[in-house]
Design a protein around this motif. Sequence first.
Motif, short mmCIF file in Angstrom:
data_model
loop_
_atom_site.label_atom_id
_atom_site.label_comp_id
_atom_site.label_asym_id
_atom_site.label_seq_id
_atom_site.Cartn_x
_atom_site.Cartn_y
_atom_site.Cartn_z
N ARG A 123 -5.54 -11.93 -4.66
CA ARG A 123 -6.84 -12.46 -4.24
C ARG A 123 -7.03 -12.13 -2.77
NH1 ARG A 123 -4.63 -17.42 -6.56
NH2 ARG A 123 -5.08 -17.45 -8.80
N PHE A 124 -8.13 -11.47 -2.46
CA PHE A 124 -8.41 -11.10 -1.08
C PHE A 124 -9.92 -10.99 -0.91
CE2 PHE A 124 -8.00 -7.36 -3.65
CZ PHE A 124 -8.93 -6.45 -3.17
N THR A 125 -10.38 -11.05 0.32
CA THR A 125 -11.81 -10.98 0.61
C THR A 125 -12.31 -9.57 0.33
OG1 THR A 125 -11.56 -12.67 2.30
CG2 THR A 125 -13.57 -11.37 2.34
N GLN A 126 -13.41 -9.47 -0.43
CA GLN A 126 -13.86 -8.16 -0.89
C GLN A 126 -15.35 -8.18 -1.22
OE1 GLN A 126 -12.59 -7.63 -5.30
NE2 GLN A 126 -11.14 -9.13 -4.44
N ILE A 127 -15.88 -6.98 -1.34
CA ILE A 127 -17.22 -6.75 -1.88
C ILE A 127 -17.03 -5.88 -3.12
CG2 ILE A 127 -19.50 -5.76 -1.50
CD1 ILE A 127 -19.11 -6.24 1.48
N GLY A 128 -17.39 -6.40 -4.29
CA GLY A 128 -17.19 -5.67 -5.53
C GLY A 128 -18.50 -5.39 -6.25
N MET A 156 -15.85 -0.72 -12.18
CA MET A 156 -15.76 -1.50 -10.95
C MET A 156 -15.34 -0.64 -9.77
SD MET A 156 -12.95 -4.27 -9.71
CE MET A 156 -11.99 -2.85 -9.15
N VAL A 157 -15.95 -0.90 -8.62
CA VAL A 157 -15.49 -0.38 -7.34
C VAL A 157 -15.55 -1.54 -6.36
CG1 VAL A 157 -17.82 0.46 -6.79
CG2 VAL A 157 -15.85 1.31 -5.51
N ALA A 158 -14.46 -1.75 -5.62
CA ALA A 158 -14.38 -2.88 -4.70
C ALA A 158 -13.79 -2.43 -3.38
CB ALA A 158 -13.53 -4.01 -5.29
N LEU A 159 -14.32 -2.96 -2.28
CA LEU A 159 -13.83 -2.70 -0.95
C LEU A 159 -13.36 -4.02 -0.33
CD1 LEU A 159 -16.55 -0.28 0.49
CD2 LEU A 159 -14.25 0.33 -0.32
N GLY A 160 -12.16 -4.00 0.26
CA GLY A 160 -11.65 -5.21 0.88
C GLY A 160 -10.66 -4.89 1.97
N GLN A 161 -10.48 -5.81 2.89
CA GLN A 161 -9.52 -5.63 3.97
C GLN A 161 -8.16 -6.14 3.52
OE1 GLN A 161 -9.91 -4.02 6.98
NE2 GLN A 161 -7.71 -4.23 6.88
N ALA A 162 -7.20 -5.22 3.42
CA ALA A 162 -5.87 -5.62 2.96
C ALA A 162 -5.11 -6.37 4.05
CB ALA A 162 -5.08 -4.39 2.52
N GLY A 163 -5.39 -6.09 5.30
CA GLY A 163 -4.69 -6.76 6.39
C GLY A 163 -3.65 -5.87 7.01
N ALA A 164 -3.35 -6.11 8.28
CA ALA A 164 -2.37 -5.30 9.00
C ALA A 164 -0.98 -5.86 8.80
CB ALA A 164 -2.71 -5.27 10.49
N ALA A 165 0.01 -4.99 8.94
CA ALA A 165 1.40 -5.40 8.79
C ALA A 165 1.96 -5.84 10.13
CB ALA A 165 2.22 -4.25 8.23
N THR A 166 3.11 -6.48 10.07
CA THR A 166 3.83 -6.85 11.27
C THR A 166 5.15 -6.10 11.30
OG1 THR A 166 4.82 -8.72 10.13
CG2 THR A 166 2.81 -9.14 11.37
N PRO A 219 -11.02 0.39 4.70
CA PRO A 219 -10.71 -0.79 3.88
C PRO A 219 -9.90 -0.40 2.65
CG PRO A 219 -12.95 -0.06 3.46
CD PRO A 219 -12.42 0.81 4.57
N ARG A 220 -9.35 -1.39 2.01
CA ARG A 220 -8.70 -1.17 0.73
C ARG A 220 -9.75 -0.83 -0.32
NH1 ARG A 220 -5.15 -5.66 -2.67
NH2 ARG A 220 -5.68 -4.87 -4.75
N LEU A 221 -9.45 0.14 -1.17
CA LEU A 221 -10.37 0.58 -2.22
C LEU A 221 -9.73 0.36 -3.58
CD1 LEU A 221 -12.89 2.13 -3.30
CD2 LEU A 221 -11.57 4.24 -2.97
N ASP A 222 -10.41 -0.37 -4.44
CA ASP A 222 -9.97 -0.60 -5.82
C ASP A 222 -10.98 0.00 -6.79
OD1 ASP A 222 -7.94 -2.01 -4.68
OD2 ASP A 222 -8.29 -3.88 -5.77
N LEU A 223 -10.47 0.75 -7.77
CA LEU A 223 -11.31 1.33 -8.82
C LEU A 223 -10.71 0.94 -10.17
CD1 LEU A 223 -11.66 4.96 -7.36
CD2 LEU A 223 -13.36 3.13 -7.21
N LEU A 234 -6.90 2.01 -10.06
CA LEU A 234 -6.29 2.62 -8.88
C LEU A 234 -6.61 1.75 -7.68
CD1 LEU A 234 -5.05 4.98 -7.15
CD2 LEU A 234 -7.36 5.97 -7.13
N SER A 235 -5.61 1.50 -6.84
CA SER A 235 -5.79 0.80 -5.58
C SER A 235 -5.21 1.66 -4.46
CB SER A 235 -5.09 -0.56 -5.61
OG SER A 235 -5.24 -1.24 -4.37
N VAL A 236 -5.98 1.86 -3.38
CA VAL A 236 -5.57 2.74 -2.28
C VAL A 236 -5.80 2.02 -0.96
CG1 VAL A 236 -5.91 4.97 -1.16
CG2 VAL A 236 -6.24 4.77 -3.62
N TYR A 237 -4.84 2.20 -0.06
CA TYR A 237 -4.95 1.60 1.27
C TYR A 237 -4.27 2.51 2.28
CZ TYR A 237 -4.57 -1.83 5.06
OH TYR A 237 -4.65 -2.47 6.26
N LEU A 238 -4.94 2.79 3.40
CA LEU A 238 -4.42 3.69 4.43
C LEU A 238 -4.36 2.96 5.76
CD1 LEU A 238 -3.58 6.59 5.28
CD2 LEU A 238 -6.00 7.00 5.80
N ALA A 239 -3.21 3.03 6.41
CA ALA A 239 -3.04 2.42 7.73
C ALA A 239 -2.39 3.43 8.67
CB ALA A 239 -2.20 1.14 7.65
#
Length: 345
Positions: free
Chosen positions: A160-165, A176-186, A206-210, A225-230
């Motif tokens: 569960r994360f904040t997103q626009i789907g 479905m296509v959804a964009l959300g911020q996965a968050g930064a790592a420490t 942002p994180r991309l879910d298809l 598919l879920s993709v995230y680039l940092a």
Amino acid sequence: MKKTLIVVLTLWLAVALVSTAAGYQVRIGGRVSTDAVYSLRSGSSYLGWAATRDIRQPDLTTFNVQVSDGALQFLFFSDDRRTGAHISFSLTAGPAHGATAVVLTYMYAWYSFGNCRMDIGHKDNMFAASKYAPYGALGFQQLPGGSGGFVEFGKLYSGRFTQIGFYYNLPQWSFMVALGQAGAATANNPAWRNNQNVLVFNTRFPRLDLAVEYRGRTFSVCPGLSVYLAEWEGMEGTSLQDDRVLAFALALPFRLVFGDFGLTGEVSYSRNWRTAGMINVFKGGLWWGGANDNLDRIKAADTEVYGVCLGLFYRVGRATFWLSGGWEMSQNGSSDANGSWRHGQ
């Protein structure tokens, strides 16, 4: 927490009373699951400090009656159901004479037009949906990792994360296509405990879910598919071997039903991807550095995870019997050694 919950409920009921007259409806629902769990864990032996002697643990027997799952939810929607909102609280009972934890699990709104729907807020989505998980709620608090629904036992979950789907729905198909911020790592490497600012992380994308779902009478499937680039940014004087990390996951959930008998499961492959909404996308997903590395040279290696889970069920009246299992394997290409232990193991 109790005061906060009372304030939220009061405001919600106030809004509900005002809005009902304007053609909106409010529904309040709840759920409580209680487990009686008996478990027997066989004692094991291990080497004590400095390998001076073997230590034998006794057999461990536990019998617990516990609230494994509880929820309180509010639905607010128009008469035509084109607009609405969903707020849900998870309720977890504490130990004997302890407190009950209240966590806000869902908070989103939706708007529908034609065959389309938009969801905005904090929620999960169609990618690796929990409805395709084998049943694993019974006693799940006793399992390693403390997760239900076979998460971390071969089952991916979008989190569960904040997103626009955006969804396009047909009688048997959904896209479905959804964009959300996965968050930064420490920076969790033990070698950085005295210098947590060696790296900072840019999240320019942002994180991309298809996902696409087919729902048939006997067969349903929902590949996704879920993709995230940092990007890593090093402090002055820090050299990076790799300044960009790609995290992604491929999941193929499925379900077959033949009368009262059926099965559900999932096959998945991921790289540097974590289940819990990828709040900390690198923790446990990547290994970097090591005891033999200098602090001015940061190295990383991708971690690949393969997972399979399957649940068989049989319905008898209002009862359902399950037999579920899962398998998960991770591997990392790093050759950095920390004592006698290597990251790739």
